[in-house]
Enzyme design. Sequence first.
Site, PDB file in Angstrom:
ATOM      1  N   SER A  69      -7.866  11.859   3.978  1.00  0.00           N
ATOM      2  CA  SER A  69      -7.465  11.783   2.570  1.00  0.00           C
ATOM      3  C   SER A  69      -8.124  10.588   1.888  1.00  0.00           C
ATOM      4  O   SER A  69      -9.298  10.639   1.607  1.00  0.00           O
ATOM      5  CB  SER A  69      -5.957  11.794   2.355  1.00  0.00           C
ATOM      6  N   HIS A  74      -6.515  -1.339  -6.517  1.00  0.00           N
ATOM      7  CA  HIS A  74      -6.751  -1.887  -7.851  1.00  0.00           C
ATOM      8  C   HIS A  74      -6.245  -3.321  -7.820  1.00  0.00           C
ATOM      9  O   HIS A  74      -5.136  -3.563  -7.326  1.00  0.00           O
ATOM     10  CB  HIS A  74      -6.010  -1.087  -8.924  1.00  0.00           C
ATOM     11  N   CYS A  89      -3.484  12.027   6.749  1.00  0.00           N
ATOM     12  CA  CYS A  89      -2.878  13.098   7.519  1.00  0.00           C
ATOM     13  C   CYS A  89      -3.472  13.077   8.923  1.00  0.00           C
ATOM     14  O   CYS A  89      -4.281  12.215   9.251  1.00  0.00           O
ATOM     15  CB  CYS A  89      -3.101  14.450   6.837  1.00  0.00           C
TER      16      CYS A  89
END
Length: 121
Positions: A69, A74, A89
Amino acid sequence: MTATPHLPLGTHLLADLSGVAPARLVDCSQIEQLLREAAQAAGAQVLHGHFHSFGPGMGVTGVLLLAESHISLHTWPEHGFAAIDIFMCGAAQPQRALDIIIDALQATGCAVQNVRRAPAG
């Protein structure tokens, strides 16, 4: 290379790190290297990364796309703050990635939301 099939089950960690020295939150190449190390420690396979600096002394936004994934970050150096998003996953271990990031950034505070992701039904 043969792709390993992953079940649509995973762990999504959302972490707000505070008390981070501003100098740790401004260098794209250092942050990218950190996230790559974190992904490797979690047992994830990096597919692609993209990182952007908003200018000298300003924050960074970046993402690693993973076979499992993603990891995104940020930063707001003016607030000593970083928002981390880790979704993995398969057999990957997102908590390991988060631990590496927290340790490297030397965050004094960390609030984490842990969400299990799975198909409805």
